[in-house]
Design a protein around this motif. Structure first.
Motif, short mmCIF file in Angstrom:
data_model
loop_
_atom_site.label_atom_id
_atom_site.label_comp_id
_atom_site.label_asym_id
_atom_site.label_seq_id
_atom_site.Cartn_x
_atom_site.Cartn_y
_atom_site.Cartn_z
N GLU A 20 0.89 -1.19 -0.05
CA GLU A 20 -0.06 -0.12 -0.07
C GLU A 20 1.03 1.27 0.08
O GLU A 20 0.62 2.29 -0.62
CB GLU A 20 -0.89 0.00 1.14
N GLY A 21 1.94 1.36 0.90
CA GLY A 21 2.59 2.45 0.77
C GLY A 21 3.65 2.64 -0.59
O GLY A 21 3.46 3.79 -1.15
N GLU A 22 3.89 1.47 -1.28
CA GLU A 22 4.34 1.57 -2.67
C GLU A 22 3.56 2.31 -3.56
O GLU A 22 3.67 3.05 -4.44
CB GLU A 22 4.96 0.25 -3.10
N ILE A 23 2.23 1.54 -3.50
CA ILE A 23 1.33 2.27 -4.58
C ILE A 23 0.90 3.53 -4.00
O ILE A 23 0.67 4.55 -5.00
CB ILE A 23 -0.27 1.38 -4.23
N SER A 24 0.78 3.84 -2.70
CA SER A 24 0.71 5.48 -2.59
C SER A 24 1.85 6.48 -2.98
O SER A 24 1.54 7.55 -3.66
CB SER A 24 0.55 5.82 -0.94
N MET A 25 3.11 5.95 -2.78
CA MET A 25 4.32 6.60 -3.67
C MET A 25 4.24 6.68 -4.97
O MET A 25 4.44 7.55 -5.85
CB MET A 25 5.54 5.78 -3.17
N LEU A 26 3.63 5.48 -5.99
CA LEU A 26 3.25 5.52 -7.36
C LEU A 26 2.34 6.60 -7.62
O LEU A 26 2.47 7.21 -8.58
CB LEU A 26 3.13 4.20 -7.90
#
Length: 667
Positions: free
Chosen positions: A616-622
């Motif tokens: 989820e953190g990676e998706i938010s960063m993307l």
């Protein structure tokens, strides 16, 4: 019962015979069915066709045929394939060899009858038929209750029944009252109970069976009942444990499915986000294409804007490269997520394999523990044999002591004979010494009275010592149950010392008696009284000895009974303790495995949660990067629009300032 009557009439018509009116009338009567599914035809004379039709009835409710007095062979042959009759009563039908053989065939083939009553049929008179019946009973695995009262069964028939009971594993109640089984038959039945573990009730009244065999049979039946109760408890416990394990497995499967569903949902969300980003990228590409078309049109119209357009093209190219790099990064991230999910699936499969291996190892450990329990039981049996040898040694020592006592009594008799001879020799001398003895009569009487009192005191002391010896023996026997091996040597030494002490006392008694006899030679009257007293004392001592022997025999018998009962109780307690320990170990192992599985599930859930949070953190960063890129693209669009407006204004001003522009309005 109306359906039953119709079926009976139909089968009679198929067999080419008319239905029997007495049976139909019995079926029509309102009191013909005293209980649910029960038919009583005891007072009717049935024909062959009726018996065959009754035997071929199928697909009916539970049927109990009671006291049929007609032909039974066809009925039994028909019941061989019946699947509804649960109880059959053939009381007082005088079944012969043919009937006994038909019963054996019925027991071999029928799988529904649970109760069979054969009272007053004299089956024991026909040895061949009864042997065939016993073979059928041994092959049957569904019958639970059998009544063979008043059938003239002898000890041979009881032996055949015992062989059948060794093979049978379903019969629970057997009634053999009022037969001629006797001692041999009772022993055969007692032997078969060592291998048969299902029989709970066995009635043997009126068979001339000794009481000890009846008690042994009762003990074996009680042991079977206890064993079946323990088995039922263990089965119920295993059933409950299996249910708990299945519930845990189902819960784990549900949790795993929930995790898979969440992972699928996350995958779908990622796919949706990728689609949205692709749509946005396509839109951006379309806008860029439009800008390219506008720039081309401006190039066609204006050559001066080529440099600016070239710069804008370079910027657009750079933006395309950035978009392609973003696409590659998204594809690489998706591949990484897929690889991580595959690794997690493989780890879950490996953990499940490890759990199955641990379960197999636990089952092997249970088998090893059971083997150890069997070895311990063998050791207990060896110790019991050693105890029996110790008891035999004690009996041998007591026999030796008795032999020594007999030898001592024989010596006493020899000394009595010598004493009589000496008396006869001294009678002649007594006549000569009567005158001299008259002076010493009073002194001798006093001395004899004192000696008699001493003898009585010695006798009382001996009785007290005997009572003390009995009390000590009782205490020693109570302690010997715990430490027989250590105390055996000490007991032998103490017995030898006591024997020596008693021999010394006997020697002292013989010496005192010799002195008394020598004194009695001096006086006739005192000798007669002393002899009478001595005879009384000897009779009293013999009575005491007999009482002591009887008491010792009673004590030995009671001790043997106590030892047998204590050994049985110990063996039963050890068996129960072993079963309980095995169950406890199994339960503890299952609990530990359940706790380990729960821990693993918690660890898996925590790992999944952490992975989801990371994703989820990676998706938010993307998403933030995409937003930044979109902001940059919008800013670039605005700049390009401003530049295009500036160019248009400049071109318009240039056109208006040129000579062509000055001429154009004049036209």
């Amino acid at each position: 019962m109306e359906e039953f009557r119709r079926a009976y009439a139909r089968l009679c018509e198929e067999g080419g015979a008319a239905p029997q009116e007495t049976v139909l009338r019995r079926l029509r009567e309102p009191g013909a069915v005293p209980g649910r599914g029960r038919l009583d035809l005891g007072a009717q004379s049935l024909s062959l066709e009726t018996c065959g039709a009754l035997g071929r009835l199928h697909n009916q409710k539970e049927l109990v045929v009671a006291a049929v007095t007609g032909c039974v062979k066809l009925l039994l042959h028909g019941l061989c394939s019946n699947t509804t009759v649960k109880s059959l009563d053939l009381k007082g039908n005088n079944l012969r060899i043919v009937g006994a053989e038909a019963l054996g065939k019925l027991l071999r083939q029928n799988k529904s009858i649970r109760s069979l009553i054969l009272e007053w049929n004299s089956l024991g008179m026909w040895e061949e038929g009864f042997s065939f019946f016993c073979q059928g009973l041994g092959a049957n695995s569904f019958l639970q209750r059998l009544d063979l009262r008043n059938n003239q069964i002898n000890h041979q028939g009881a032996g055949e029944l015992a062989m059948a009971l060794k093979q049978n594993a379903s019969l629970q109640e057997l009634d053999l009252r009022w037969n001629n089984i006797g001692l041999l038959g009772g022993r055969a039945l007692l032997d078969c109970l060592h291998s048969n573990k299902t029989l709970k009730r066995l009635e043997l009244a009126g068979n001339n069976v000794p009481s000890d065999i009846l008690k042994a049979v009762e003990q074996a039946l009680d042991h079977n009942q206890d064993r079946q109760t323990i088995l039922s408890e263990t089965r119920s416990r295993t059933h409950v444990l299996s249910k708990e394990v299945l519930s845990l497995k189902n819960e784990k499967a549900k949790q795993f499915l929930d995790l898979m569903d969440t992972i699928d949902k996350q995958k779908e969300e990622i796919a949706r986000s990728s689609r949205m980003s692709a749509a946005r990228v396509s839109q951006l590409q379309e806008a860029l294409d439009e800008q390219h078309s506008i720039m081309n049109s401006l190039k066609a119209k204006l050559q001066m804007t080529e440099a600016a357009l070239a710069l804008s093209e370079q910027k657009v190219h750079n933006l395309g490269e950035l978009l392609s790099a973003m696409k590659q990064e998204q594809t690489s991230m998706a591949e990484r997520h897929l690889k991580e999910l595959q690794q997690q699936k493989q780890e879950g499969a490996d953990r499940e394999g490890k759990l199955f291996r641990e379960l197999s190892a636990a089952s092997e450990k249970n088998l090893l523990l059971r083997n150890q329990v069997d070895e311990l039981e063998k050791k207990c049996k060896v110790q019991q044999d050693q105890l029996f040898q110790v008891k035999q040694d004690l009996t041998n020592t007591t026999a030796e002591l008795k032999l020594r006592a007999v030898q001592a009594e024989e010596r006493l008799e020899v000394e009595k004979r010598r004493f009589k001879q000496s008396l006869e020799d001294m009678e002649s001398l007594r006549l000569k010494e009567v005158d001299h003895m008259t002076q010493h009569v009073e002194a001798s009487e006093r001395s004899m009275q004192e000696r008699i009192q001493r003898l009585e005191a010695i006798r009382i002391a001996l009785e007290e010592e005997l009572s003390q010896v009995k009390a000590a023996a009782l205490t020693e026997r109570g302690q010997a149950e715990e430490e027989l091996i250590k105390v055996r040597n000490q007991a032998r030494l103490e017995e030898q010392q006591r024997l020596e002490h008693l021999e010394e006392k006997l020697r002292l008694m013989t010496e005192s008696r010799d002195e008394a006899q020598n004194c009695c030679l001096k006086q006739k009257q005192v000798v007669g009284e002393a002899q009478a007293k001595a005879n009384q004392l000897s009779l009293h001592a013999d009575g005491l000895r007999r009482r002591v022997e009887e008491l010792q025999q009673d004590l030995n018998s009671k001790e043997q009974e106590k030892m047998t009962e204590v050994n049985k109780v110990k063996v039963e307690l050890q068996e129960q303790i072993g079963h309980l320990q095995a169950e406890r170990t199994a339960q503890e192992g299952l609990r530990e495995k359940i706790a380990a599985l729960e821990r693993q599930l918690k660890a898996l859930s925590s790992n999944h949660r952490e992975a989801l949070l990371d994703k989820e953190g990676e998706i938010s960063m993307l998403l933030e990067k995409l937003r930044m890129k979109e902001a940059e693209i919008s800013r670039i669009r605005e700049e390009e629009a401003q530049r295009a407006s500036f160019l248009q204004n400049a071109i318009m001003a240039y056109v208006q300032g040129s000579p062509l522009g000055a001429l154009s309005p004049r036209k």
